[in-house]
Write a protein that holds these residues in place. Structure first.
Motif, PDB file in Angstrom:
ATOM      1  N   HIS A 286     -24.074   2.683  -3.734  1.00 55.89           N
ATOM      2  CA  HIS A 286     -24.202   3.736  -4.503  1.00 55.89           C
ATOM      3  C   HIS A 286     -23.493   5.185  -3.994  1.00 55.89           C
ATOM      4  O   HIS A 286     -23.785   6.341  -3.325  1.00 55.89           O
ATOM      5  N   GLY A 287     -22.340   4.731  -3.934  1.00 48.50           N
ATOM      6  CA  GLY A 287     -21.507   6.071  -3.918  1.00 48.50           C
ATOM      7  C   GLY A 287     -21.089   6.474  -2.460  1.00 48.50           C
ATOM      8  O   GLY A 287     -21.114   7.942  -2.112  1.00 48.50           O
ATOM      9  N   GLY A 288     -21.409   5.780  -1.988  1.00 50.35           N
ATOM     10  CA  GLY A 288     -21.989   6.761   0.052  1.00 50.35           C
ATOM     11  C   GLY A 288     -23.019   7.479   0.481  1.00 50.35           C
ATOM     12  O   GLY A 288     -23.387   7.690   1.488  1.00 50.35           O
ATOM     13  N   ARG A 289     -24.426   6.854  -0.616  1.00 55.10           N
ATOM     14  CA  ARG A 289     -25.570   6.818  -0.931  1.00 55.10           C
ATOM     15  C   ARG A 289     -26.584   6.430   0.493  1.00 55.10           C
ATOM     16  O   ARG A 289     -26.043   4.836   0.010  1.00 55.10           O
ATOM     17  N   ILE A 290     -27.796   6.599   0.368  1.00 52.68           N
ATOM     18  CA  ILE A 290     -28.970   6.141   1.333  1.00 52.68           C
ATOM     19  C   ILE A 290     -29.700   5.706  -0.182  1.00 52.68           C
ATOM     20  O   ILE A 290     -29.400   5.593  -1.096  1.00 52.68           O
TER      21      ILE A 290
ATOM     22  N   VAL B 230     -17.220   2.222   2.553  1.00 58.04           N
ATOM     23  CA  VAL B 230     -17.438   3.502   2.463  1.00 58.04           C
ATOM     24  C   VAL B 230     -17.201   5.487   3.460  1.00 58.04           C
ATOM     25  O   VAL B 230     -17.898   4.916   4.235  1.00 58.04           O
ATOM     26  N   ARG B 231     -16.994   5.837   2.936  1.00 59.19           N
ATOM     27  CA  ARG B 231     -17.313   7.364   3.159  1.00 59.19           C
ATOM     28  C   ARG B 231     -17.837   8.342   2.494  1.00 59.19           C
ATOM     29  O   ARG B 231     -17.980   9.100   1.196  1.00 59.19           O
TER      30      ARG B 231
ATOM     31  N   LEU C  83     -19.630   9.921  12.364  1.00 61.07           N
ATOM     32  CA  LEU C  83     -20.647   9.311  11.721  1.00 61.07           C
ATOM     33  C   LEU C  83     -19.789   8.495  10.289  1.00 61.07           C
ATOM     34  O   LEU C  83     -19.877   7.849   9.958  1.00 61.07           O
ATOM     35  N   LEU C  84     -19.036   9.719  10.218  1.00 62.35           N
ATOM     36  CA  LEU C  84     -18.441   9.461   8.838  1.00 62.35           C
ATOM     37  C   LEU C  84     -17.295   8.384   8.817  1.00 62.35           C
ATOM     38  O   LEU C  84     -17.627   7.505   8.273  1.00 62.35           O
ATOM     39  N   ASP C  85     -16.451   8.512   9.549  1.00 62.07           N
ATOM     40  CA  ASP C  85     -16.019   7.271  10.035  1.00 62.07           C
ATOM     41  C   ASP C  85     -16.732   5.960  10.353  1.00 62.07           C
ATOM     42  O   ASP C  85     -15.777   5.100   9.909  1.00 62.07           O
TER      43      ASP C  85
END
Length: 437
Positions: free
Chosen positions: A166-170, A60-61, A50-52
């Motif tokens: 948003h830096g990888g956030r929702i 974004v990771r 999921l991260l990949d």
């Protein structure tokens, strides 16, 4: 802008109408194998996959897939007061309308001692998907969560793609509204991988499988839903949005144009269709469309949608033919702006949601009507319904017969079991009355 389909002087059959219906060039089947590969990757590698996938598709990771409780609380506290008030108003309206969708239990007495009870049992756990893409959809959080809560679902998980901005956030509005609704299980994951994660679970994240997945998304989300059917339930294979407006010469051309533009704003593949028996109205609407599409913020996207093969003006001889075309189209959103709206409504069979009159635009349903905006797209309203409390409920029949009631119906069972060459079915009844082998 908006090609013309002229049906005047003709009476096409249903098959001919279906062939004439304008559609976007999207093919869920073509996305099945890529979606399956992404789902298999999640099944094999869990959270790492999921991260990949977020890094690959969302650029974004995320620092973590599961959103921490502190982040949810902070997002809720940070909701702008006006946004929070608007969301709370929408929640109240959707909750009231959803409550009306829960059937009451029924008890049918067929004879003395013969009772069949009908109950509606909620699924225990659901996964709700809120898309990212070109817009932010806090309203979709409400439309997914509230009917599930009203239905009595005990365990609710929510997913939305990570956002590079948003830096990888929702998006914080999504997390804030989820927290406002009391949802504490939220995941930064998107696309086909998120659907697979819901269906099969992700043990290293503590994500348990769900019994039903709902929510709109792109073609890969739709394909993933098709892939996981049978493992979990789904609502529908949602695709690009559509609107069909039936209007006569009494309609306000600017109202019609503004409503067509409002749905074209979603996506270049959105469908905007006007069906009218007035060529003069069609001409006025086209004039207003040019102005509306030029003056609004997302004009390039809107023009692409209006110029697409999926959008059209359909000229018909009368409103009966307009209703026939609408039934063949199977609109997600159907507006009726005519003098005698009830007469046209009486002929409508297929639509996700129906909006009557000049002051019931689709935008009302998108936010504040109380109706649900998660609706079947791409003609699926010909056989499917929109999201509702019923989506999360399963009808179950509870059978209660006493000895006398069973004895009374035993000859029926014996006759039918013999006719079907299933004699043990009948023997299961006669065994209860002392006939043993």
């Amino acid at each position: 802008m908006l090609r013309t389909i002229d049906l005047r002087g003709t009476r096409p059959t249903l098959s001919e109408l279906l062939a004439l219906v304008p559609r976007a060039a999207t093919d869920v089947a073509a996305a099945l194998e890529p979606a399956r590969a992404l789902i298999d990757d999640v099944r094999a590698r869990g959270g790492a996959a999921l991260l990949d996938q977020a890094e690959r598709f969302d650029r974004v990771r995320p620092a973590a897939v599961r959103v921490a409780a502190g982040e949810l609380a902070s997002a809720r506290a940070a909701l702008r007061p006006d946004v929070r008030r608007a969301v709370e108003s929408t929640i109240e309206r959707v909750r009231a309308a959803s409550a009306a969708q829960v059937p009451a239990p029924e008890r049918t007495v067929l004879a003395t001692g013969a009772v069949v009870e009908q109950r509606w049992q909620p699924v225990g756990r659901v996964g709700l998907y809120v898309p990212g893409g070109k817009a932010v959809y806090p309203s979709s959080v409400v439309m997914n969560v509230v009917p599930a809560q009203v239905a009595g679902v005990r365990s609710i998980a929510l997913a939305s793609p990570a956002q590079a901005a948003h830096g990888g956030r929702i998006h914080p509005t999504i997390t804030g509204v989820a927290a406002l609704l009391g949802i504490d299980e939220v995941y930064a994951m998107g696309g086909a991988g998120a659907i697979g994660a819901f269906a099969y679970g992700v043990p290293d994240l503590g994500l348990e499988p769900v019994q039903r997945v709902t929510g709109p998304g792109n073609v890969f989300v739709a394909a993933a839903k098709r892939v996981v059917q049978g493992v979990t339930g789904i609502d529908a294979e949602a695709g690009p949005t559509d609107i069909l407006v039936i209007a006569d010469d009494s309609a306000d051309a600017d109202f019609v144009a503004s409503d067509l533009v409002s749905q074209a704003e979603h996506d270049e593949l959105a469908a905007a269709v006007l069906v009218t028996d007035s060529a003069a109205l069609a001409e006025r609407v086209l004039e207003r469309l040019v102005i509306r599409a030029t003056e609004t913020r997302h004009s390039e996207r809107i023009r692409a949608a209006l110029d697409g093969a999926q959008s059209a003006v359909v000229l018909v001889d009368d409103l009966e033919q307009a209703a026939d075309f609408a039934n063949a189209f199977g609109a997600e959103h159907l507006e009726i702006q005519v003098r005698d709206a009830e007469a046209v409504l009486a002929r409508i069979e297929n639509a996700g949601a129906i909006f009557i009159g000049p002051y019931s635009p689709v935008s009302l349903g998108d936010y504040a009507a109380g109706s649900n905006h998660v609706l079947p797209t791409g003609g699926q309203s010909r056989h499917a319904a929109g999201l509702s409390a019923a989506t999360f409920l399963r009808p179950q029949q509870v059978v209660r017969y006493d000895e006398g009631a069973l004895r009374e119906v035993a000859p029926v069972i014996a006759t039918l079991s013999e006719e079907e060459d299933l004699p043990a079915h009948g023997e299961a009844v006669t065994a209860r009355f002392g006939e043993r082998r």
